[in-house]
Design an enzyme around this catalytic site. Structure first.
Site, PDB file in Angstrom:
ATOM      1  N   GLU A  57     -56.227  -6.960  20.498  1.00 28.12           N
ATOM      2  CA  GLU A  57     -56.542  -5.935  19.493  1.00 28.12           C
ATOM      3  C   GLU A  57     -55.707  -4.661  19.680  1.00 28.12           C
ATOM      4  O   GLU A  57     -55.934  -3.666  19.012  1.00 28.12           O
ATOM      5  CB  GLU A  57     -58.037  -5.624  19.477  1.00 28.12           C
ATOM      6  CG  GLU A  57     -58.660  -5.345  20.811  1.00 28.12           C
ATOM      7  CD  GLU A  57     -60.176  -5.175  20.729  1.00 28.12           C
ATOM      8  OE1 GLU A  57     -60.730  -5.049  19.629  1.00 28.12           O
ATOM      9  OE2 GLU A  57     -60.806  -5.140  21.814  1.00 28.12           O
ATOM     10  N   CYS A  95     -61.752 -12.621  15.125  1.00 25.48           N
ATOM     11  CA  CYS A  95     -63.145 -12.192  14.971  1.00 25.48           C
ATOM     12  C   CYS A  95     -63.258 -10.831  14.292  1.00 25.48           C
ATOM     13  O   CYS A  95     -64.348 -10.321  14.098  1.00 25.48           O
ATOM     14  CB  CYS A  95     -63.859 -12.184  16.318  1.00 25.48           C
ATOM     15  SG  CYS A  95     -63.114 -11.054  17.501  1.00 25.48           S
TER      16      CYS A  95
HETATM   17  C1  PEP Z   1     -62.006  -5.795  16.240  1.00 29.59           C
HETATM   18  O1  PEP Z   1     -61.506  -4.782  16.727  1.00 29.59           O
HETATM   19  O2  PEP Z   1     -61.482  -6.440  15.310  1.00 29.59           O
HETATM   20  C2  PEP Z   1     -63.293  -6.302  16.746  1.00 29.59           C
HETATM   21  C3  PEP Z   1     -63.780  -7.448  16.344  1.00 29.59           C
HETATM   22  O3  PEP Z   1     -63.973  -5.505  17.628  1.00 29.59           O
HETATM   23  P1  PEP Z   1     -64.830  -4.220  17.204  1.00 29.59           P
HETATM   24  O4  PEP Z   1     -64.913  -4.201  15.695  1.00 29.59           O
HETATM   25  O5  PEP Z   1     -66.156  -4.397  17.843  1.00 29.59           O
HETATM   26  O6  PEP Z   1     -64.035  -3.106  17.775  1.00 29.59           O
HETATM   27 MG    MG Z   2     -62.267  -4.031  18.581  1.00 29.51          MG
END
Ligand code: PEP
Ligand code: MG
Length: 577
Positions: A436, A507
């Site tokens: 990410e 995700c």
């Molecule tokens: C994302 O960053 O895409 C992720 C799934 O994590 P979060 O939204 O919890 O930061």
């Molecule tokens: Mg994230």
């Protein structure tokens, strides 16, 4: 003559029905000064009202408990918890004593104080919780007047409710009477009533100011819960059109429901893994409502936020075991905590004078590595939970392989501790990383060589690649999953996973948006982890796609530099079989 008005659409769907206006009396609260001799009696009167409000909510819960899922009942529990909270009880009693005033006034100022606390919160979801405070205050005020707030004896079947505001309890009771939809003058998309409407599938519009002056009782209304528009007294043509749209919607919903429980296999025979995202074990029930599948992202930081501290090992374990049990053999991907940036607790870590940019600060795994003794209970609990069903560990926000080496060493330490104590765990528990941060995507091959899986977190990957704060409305318009730089990083990650022979999932929100499903399939993504309510829609696209037909087109899209052109080519993928 028909008129068009609009508010904020918070729960999609078309509803056509007769307007039923709810004109709730506003309770005018004035201060009365009481003689000292009446204070004790006033406190008793307040306690009786609290008890009455409490038993009204319990009654509602009892009435609906049999046919209502726990994730819906929880909204009533939130109000019950507030009623029992000393902030209401003790705070109001203290006001009665301090100001020698009537209970209504004492409660009113206590309510205002609590609303102010919520109003000052940075998190937009928590800020919206002030609506719940106002609902609870209103319920107690009504009870102080000896009245009941609930309207279960009125027939709402097929009607569109138009109200100033609705409490979650109102919404649930009305849904039991099969209302067609509702419009409120106040509220926003994050209010519990709006969330409930989405969960219950009731078309709903909120924030339509003066709705009760613009709409008349008994008028026919058409509401579009996605666009947020209302047509009152529609003509024949509009009625015909929207009835057809509603018929199509129902047909589509039935078609999607038929996909529940079926495998996600493309027309050319490729099996795709489709899992759901959760914030807490109770969310698994929502997943099961749509499909019998596993969890590709469990955001455990919600547990920290609820407790407002780092949980101990037992608390972690109890929570994870609950999730493993609920999944009955389907996999659970537990992401280690991702506190920091927009998700914060009041902990003791010194963020230093430069923490003006928390998204780039001591967040997620960086924080865990700084405080390994606090991280260890979570690792131990995840390992212990793996003795009860298939569990995977997922690490957020990794930037360098050096961090990964440290995490893997901590996991080995945790395993040694458990081995010494002869506590069971899955010795082959898969360990993966979220990709990410652009640096991690660029070095995805290095991560892939040391891990069992990768998962692309597009929410952060887009934020960091395009330098756009994901919670800043001012730059929201720049947030673009189809920016060529983002697409290239996603492609690099998928390719690195393939080369290393490990699965790569996505995700982030991009995986839940069906406008990108075919693009991602064409890029080679074989594992999607999505919001529960997107499971069947994404599956519908998967089972109606041929990957072989998508690949060439997607290869060409990856060569395009202009985002607008990419967007239009991605839209055209819908027309390919
Ligand atoms: C994302 O960053 O895409 C992720 C799934 O994590 P979060 O939204 O919890 O930061
Ligand atoms: Mg994230």
């Amino acid at each position: 003559m028909s008129i068009y008005i609009s508010g904020i659409g918070v729960s999609k769907g078309i509803a056509i029905g007769e307007a039923h206006l709810i004109a709730r009396e506003t309770i005018d609260v004035t201060k009365e000064t009481l003689p000292a001799s009446e204070i004790r009696a006033e406190i008793r009167r307040f306690k009786r009202a609290l008890k009455l409000a409490n038993s009204q909510l319990h009654d509602i819960k009892k009435k609906i408990a049999q046919n209502t899922a726990d994730d819906i009942l929880v909204f009533i529990d939130t109000h019950l918890l507030m009623l029992e909270d000393p902030a209401f009880d003790e705070g109001t009693i203290a006001n009665i004593k301090r100001f020698s005033c009537n209970a209504e006034w004492a409660l009113q100022i206590q309510g205002e104080r609590l609303v102010q606390v919520f109003d000052e919160m940075e998190d937009p979801y928590l800020r919206t919780r002030k609506d719940d405070v106002l609902h609870v205050v209103k319920r107690i005020q009504t009870a102080l007047l000896g009245q009941s707030e609930d309207s279960e004896n009125i027939s709402y079947k097929g009607k569109i409710i138009v109200a100033d505001d609705l409490t979650p309890a109102d919404t649930i009771m009305m849904q039991h009477q099969k209302i067609a939809g509702f419009i409120t003058e106040y509220g926003g998309p994050l209010s519990h009533t709006a969330i409930l409407a989405r969960n219950l599938g009731i078309p709903a519009i909120v924030g339509l100011h003066h709705a009760r002056s613009l709409i008349h009782r008994g008028e026919t209304l058409i509401i579009d819960g996605l666009a947020g528009t209302v047509i009152n007294s529609p003509g024949k043509k509009s009625l015909k059109y929207y009835r057809a749209v509603r018929r199509d919607e129902i047909a589509k919903r039935n078609l999607l429901n038929e996909l529940s429980g079926k495998p996600a296999i493309t027309l050319d025979g490729k099996q795709i893994t489709l899992h759901g995202n959760i914030d807490k074990p109770a969310d698994i029930r929502t997943i099961k409502k749509y499909d019998d599948t596993g969890v590709g992202l469990y955001r455990t930081e919600m547990l920290f936020i609820e407790l407002n501290q780092w949980p101990d090992q037992q608390t972690h374990l109890k929570t994870y075991k609950r999730a493993v049990k609920a999944l009955k053999g389907k996999p659970l991907t537990i992401r280690t905590m991702d506190l920091g940036a927009d998700k914060e607790i009041q902990d003791t870590i010194d963020h230093g004078p430069m923490a003006h940019n928390p998204a780039m600060g001591l967040r997620a795994i960086r924080r865990c590595l700084k405080e390994p003794q606090d991280f260890m209970p979570q690792l131990l609990a995840i390992l212990r939970a793996s003795a009860f069903g298939p569990v995977r560990i997922m690490i957020p926000m990794l930037t360098s392989t050096n961090e990964l080496t440290q995490v893997l060493a901590l996991i080995e330490d945790a395993k040694e501790i458990l081995k010494k104590k002869k506590i069971a765990f899955d010795k082959k528990i898969p360990v993966g990383a979220m990709i990410e941060v652009p640096a991690a995507a660029l070095a995805a091959d290095a991560f892939a060589s040391k891990l069992d899986f990768l998962s692309i977190g597009t929410n952060d990957l887009i934020q960091y690649t395009l330098a756009i704060d994901r919670i800043d409305d001012e730059v929201n318009y720049l947030f673009n999953p189809l920016h060529p730089a983002v697409l290239r990083l996603i492609q690099m990650t998928i390719d690195a996973g393939k080369k290393a022979g490990i699965p790569v999932s996505m995700c982030g929100e991009m995986a839940s948006d069906t406008s990108y499903t075919r693009l991602l399939l064409g890029m080679g993504l074989e594992y999607f982890s999505v919001q529960a309510n997107a499971l069947l829609e994404v599956k519908h696209i998967i089972v109606n796609s041929k990957i072989n037909n998508l690949q060439d087109e997607v290869k060409q899209i990856m060569q395009i530099h202009d985002s607008d052109e990419i967007t239009s080519r991605v839209q055209q993928l819908v027309n390919l079989l």
